[in-house]
Design an enzyme around this catalytic site. Structure first.
Site, short mmCIF file in Angstrom:
data_model
loop_
_atom_site.label_atom_id
_atom_site.label_comp_id
_atom_site.label_asym_id
_atom_site.label_seq_id
_atom_site.Cartn_x
_atom_site.Cartn_y
_atom_site.Cartn_z
N ASP A 43 0.79 -1.16 0.04
CA ASP A 43 0.06 0.15 0.01
C ASP A 43 1.00 1.26 0.06
O ASP A 43 0.37 2.38 -0.15
CB ASP A 43 -0.92 0.12 1.09
CG ASP A 43 -2.21 -0.66 0.75
OD1 ASP A 43 -2.30 -1.25 -0.21
OD2 ASP A 43 -2.91 -0.84 1.98
N HIS A 246 28.25 5.48 -9.29
CA HIS A 246 26.93 5.62 -8.96
C HIS A 246 26.55 4.70 -7.66
O HIS A 246 25.55 4.44 -7.30
CB HIS A 246 26.10 4.85 -9.98
CG HIS A 246 25.89 5.93 -11.16
ND1 HIS A 246 25.37 5.21 -12.46
CD2 HIS A 246 26.21 6.99 -11.63
CE1 HIS A 246 25.22 6.26 -13.20
NE2 HIS A 246 26.09 7.21 -13.02
N ASP A 263 27.96 13.61 -4.00
CA ASP A 263 27.30 14.30 -5.11
C ASP A 263 25.82 14.35 -4.54
O ASP A 263 25.00 13.45 -4.34
CB ASP A 263 27.48 13.29 -6.24
CG ASP A 263 26.96 13.86 -7.51
OD1 ASP A 263 26.08 14.73 -7.80
OD2 ASP A 263 27.24 13.26 -8.58
N ASP A 274 23.08 20.14 -8.83
CA ASP A 274 23.74 19.11 -9.22
C ASP A 274 25.13 19.51 -8.58
O ASP A 274 25.96 20.06 -9.54
CB ASP A 274 23.46 18.43 -10.60
CG ASP A 274 24.18 17.07 -10.54
OD1 ASP A 274 24.68 16.71 -9.54
OD2 ASP A 274 24.19 16.79 -11.78
N HIS A 353 33.84 9.35 -17.44
CA HIS A 353 32.73 9.85 -18.04
C HIS A 353 32.88 11.02 -18.78
O HIS A 353 33.95 11.68 -18.61
CB HIS A 353 31.73 10.07 -16.84
CG HIS A 353 32.30 10.74 -15.48
ND1 HIS A 353 32.32 12.01 -15.65
CD2 HIS A 353 32.79 10.45 -14.40
CE1 HIS A 353 32.87 12.71 -14.46
NE2 HIS A 353 33.36 11.58 -13.69
N HIS A 357 26.46 17.58 -18.30
CA HIS A 357 25.18 17.11 -19.03
C HIS A 357 24.58 18.45 -18.78
O HIS A 357 24.60 19.35 -18.15
CB HIS A 357 24.63 15.86 -18.44
CG HIS A 357 24.69 16.06 -16.90
ND1 HIS A 357 23.33 16.87 -16.04
CD2 HIS A 357 25.40 15.55 -16.05
CE1 HIS A 357 23.88 16.69 -14.81
NE2 HIS A 357 24.95 16.03 -14.66
N HIS A 364 19.64 15.11 -15.54
CA HIS A 364 20.21 14.74 -16.69
C HIS A 364 18.98 15.38 -17.92
O HIS A 364 18.28 14.74 -18.31
CB HIS A 364 20.66 13.38 -16.89
CG HIS A 364 21.78 12.97 -16.12
ND1 HIS A 364 22.41 11.68 -16.67
CD2 HIS A 364 22.53 13.61 -15.34
CE1 HIS A 364 23.80 11.84 -15.86
NE2 HIS A 364 23.24 12.66 -14.97
N GLU A 387 31.73 18.94 -14.40
CA GLU A 387 32.29 17.56 -13.44
C GLU A 387 33.11 16.75 -13.75
O GLU A 387 33.06 15.52 -13.78
CB GLU A 387 30.93 16.89 -13.04
CG GLU A 387 30.00 16.49 -14.20
CD GLU A 387 28.70 15.77 -13.77
OE1 GLU A 387 28.77 14.79 -12.72
OE2 GLU A 387 27.91 15.89 -14.20
N TYR A 391 39.45 8.77 -10.84
CA TYR A 391 39.12 7.72 -9.70
C TYR A 391 40.09 6.54 -9.81
O TYR A 391 40.26 6.11 -11.09
CB TYR A 391 37.63 7.17 -10.23
CG TYR A 391 36.63 8.46 -10.49
CD1 TYR A 391 35.79 8.49 -9.43
CD2 TYR A 391 36.43 8.88 -11.84
CE1 TYR A 391 34.68 9.69 -9.71
CE2 TYR A 391 35.72 9.90 -11.87
CZ TYR A 391 34.82 10.34 -10.80
OH TYR A 391 33.87 11.16 -11.09
N ARG A 408 35.74 13.96 -7.68
CA ARG A 408 34.95 14.70 -8.55
C ARG A 408 34.67 16.04 -8.24
O ARG A 408 34.60 16.07 -6.78
CB ARG A 408 33.63 13.90 -8.83
CG ARG A 408 33.00 14.70 -9.93
CD ARG A 408 31.85 13.62 -10.57
NE ARG A 408 30.72 13.24 -10.03
CZ ARG A 408 30.82 11.96 -9.29
NH1 ARG A 408 31.55 11.11 -9.58
NH2 ARG A 408 29.72 11.52 -8.57
N GLU A 410 32.14 19.21 -8.96
CA GLU A 410 30.79 19.66 -10.15
C GLU A 410 30.25 20.96 -9.63
O GLU A 410 29.84 21.02 -8.54
CB GLU A 410 29.87 18.49 -9.80
CG GLU A 410 28.65 18.66 -10.88
CD GLU A 410 27.63 17.43 -10.70
OE1 GLU A 410 27.73 16.50 -9.73
OE2 GLU A 410 27.18 17.23 -11.80
N1 GLY Z 1 24.53 13.37 -9.98
C1 GLY Z 1 24.24 13.02 -11.15
C2 GLY Z 1 25.18 13.44 -12.12
O1 GLY Z 1 26.14 14.27 -11.64
O2 GLY Z 1 25.23 13.47 -13.11
MN MN Z 2 25.95 15.78 -12.82
MN MN Z 3 26.23 15.23 -9.84
#
Ligand code: GLY
Ligand code: MN
Ligand code: MN
Length: 444
Positions: A43, A246, A263, A274, A353, A357, A364, A387, A391, A408, A410
């Site tokens: 529920d 992630h 993050d 972000d 990466h 974005h 995103h 960002e 790593y 990282r 960002e």
């Molecule tokens: N927080 C997701 C990214 O940085 O793309």
């Molecule tokens: Mn991001």
């Molecule tokens: Mn991020």
């Protein structure tokens, strides 16, 4: 006195519908379904988050709704199908606008019960050549749209004129969403400010033996106190967890001598921020951590500097790749020449990466990155993240002193007519500033 948080006016939403309908023209019809409520277990439901396209056009924050735009329809261009108001249901699951509210509060020209959509919608398609609809997102709704077209086809001999063409709504709508208005920028700045404060809060409170989850809780506290929610699942990764891109378990103890990567971004009125920051759990960078951190920071400055109107989308990434590759060569982590490392993409072992974005209602966010196979040119009103990261997972080819360092950094960048503005720029990121803030709090 407390500042009133920004909101979007009814006029802003009306302008969006007008702009879209002007592009669609009198031959077309636009169909946009709301998000559906997701069950978490039995529920219990997940908190409702409206579909961003639907929200962008309607501001109507309910499930079981469909917006239909019919340009130049004399009886009304904006039609909302939604749930009928029912006081009994409202007592259990919250307030509903109802058919009347859809018109008075959300400016629909007409509103109908969602249960009646199969009877009404085929008729609204009559003599419209093109259906603008995002096919493939919601298979059940795709079926329903096809059933309306088929219902029209079955009536051809009675004079019905069904649409002949389906066009992805994304082409027009997602391009509109890519260019933020001044009012949208205010919403994004508001989200960014709360995200900035929450990262400061985490830096101040952090110390060895706290759990990653306890830092995560600081973010939720700050977001909720400011009427916001996380824009995505917060990542708090200490030590080797920072190298898992992630990582969202956020449940391990933070170890003296490790870095922690966070993050986390707040979402306000369906607009995201972000931010990533990486800092030492004990407040002081080790020599190896500082060296890696400084490369990432220099790469981020270079990338932000390349995020200029007139440059293409990939320019910030190219700038970051160059600085990171050179930095890793200087430390002996990569071998060879700068040209060779970039050509062979050897840097991807440590920076796997892209540098950013689009950012907006979705973290995103929507919008094409390429047009006719060419990187898109950055223009006023676009918002992107910058960002870069490094790593270093355990790797026999790399000296152990670098292992498990994950960094990282960002920020969110608005492209302006001239230059750019870092919406999250008030959050510290220099080594000395981070160490000073963390030391100050400990001394107090
Ligand atoms: N927080 C997701 C990214 O940085 O793309
Ligand atoms: Mn991001
Ligand atoms: Mn991020």
């Amino acid at each position: 006195m407390k500042k009133t948080p920004p909101t979007l006016s009814a006029e802003e939403f009306a302008n969006r519908r007008r702009q879209l309908m002007d592009m669609v023209g009198p031959e077309g019809i636009v169909i946009v379904p709301s998000a559906t409520l997701l069950i978490r277990n039995r529920d219990a439901e997940h908190p409702f988050r409206q579909d961003s396209d639907f929200q962008y056009l309607t501001n109507f924050n309910e499930p079981e709704a469909v917006a239909v735009l019919i340009p130049e329809r004399e009886e009304g261009e904006f039609i909302l199908f939604c749930r009928e108001k029912d006081p009994k249901t409202e007592r259990w699951t919250g307030r509903m606008a109802g058919l009347e509210g859809a018109q008075t509060d959300y400016q629909a020209d007409d509103s109908f019960p969602i249960e009646d959509i199969d009877d009404i919608l085929p008729g609204l398609m009559d003599r419209r050549e093109t259906v603008h609809y995002s096919m493939g997102v919601n298979p059940a709704f795709d079926q329903q749209v096809m059933s309306w077209v088929n219902a029209m086809k079955a009536k051809v001999r009675s004079g019905a004129h069904p649409p002949h063409e389906f066009v992805s709504l994304d082409l027009l709508l997602h391009d509109m969403r890519l260019y933020k208005t001044a009012a949208e920028i205010k919403m994004m700045k508001h989200a960014a400010q709360t995200a900035v404060r929450s990262h400061e809060r985490a830096m101040k409170i952090c110390e060895p033996d706290l759990n990653e989850g306890q830092l995560d809780a600081e973010f939720l506290h700050e977001f909720k106190w400011n009427g916001m929610v996380p824009a995505y699942t917060t990542i708090v990764g200490g030590g080797e967890n920072a190298c898992v891109l992630h990582y969202i378990e956020n449940n391990q103890p933070l170890v003296d001598g490790d870095l922690v990567l966070i993050d986390a971004g707040a979402e306000y009125g369906c607009y995201a921020s972000d931010i990533t920051r990486t800092f030492p759990v004990n407040g002081k960078f080790s020599e190896s951590q500082r060296l890696i951190y400084q490369i990432v920071l220099d790469a981020q400055y270079a990338a932000i500097n390349a995020a200029q109107p007139g440059n293409n989308w990939n320019a910030p990434h190219e700038a970051a790749v160059k600085v990171i590759s050179q930095g890793l060569l200087d430390l002996g982590i990569l071998k060879g020449t700068l040209e060779g490392v970039i050509e062979e993409e050897a840097y991807k072992e440590f920076f796997m990466h892209k540098t950013g974005h689009w950012l907006g209602m979705d973290v995103h966010d929507v919008g094409d990155y390429k047009i006719d196979d060419e990187w898109r040119v950055l223009e006023q009103g676009m918002v992107l993240t910058v960002e870069p990261g490094i790593y270093i997972s355990p790797n026999p080819d790399v000296d152990k002193k670098w292992w498990n360092i994950g960094v990282r950094i960002e920020d969110d960048v608005l492209i302006k007519r001239k230059g750019n503005e870092v919406l999250t720029g008030s959050l510290i990121k220099e080594v000395a500033d981070i160490e000073a803030l963390m030391a100050k709090d400990k001394a107090a």
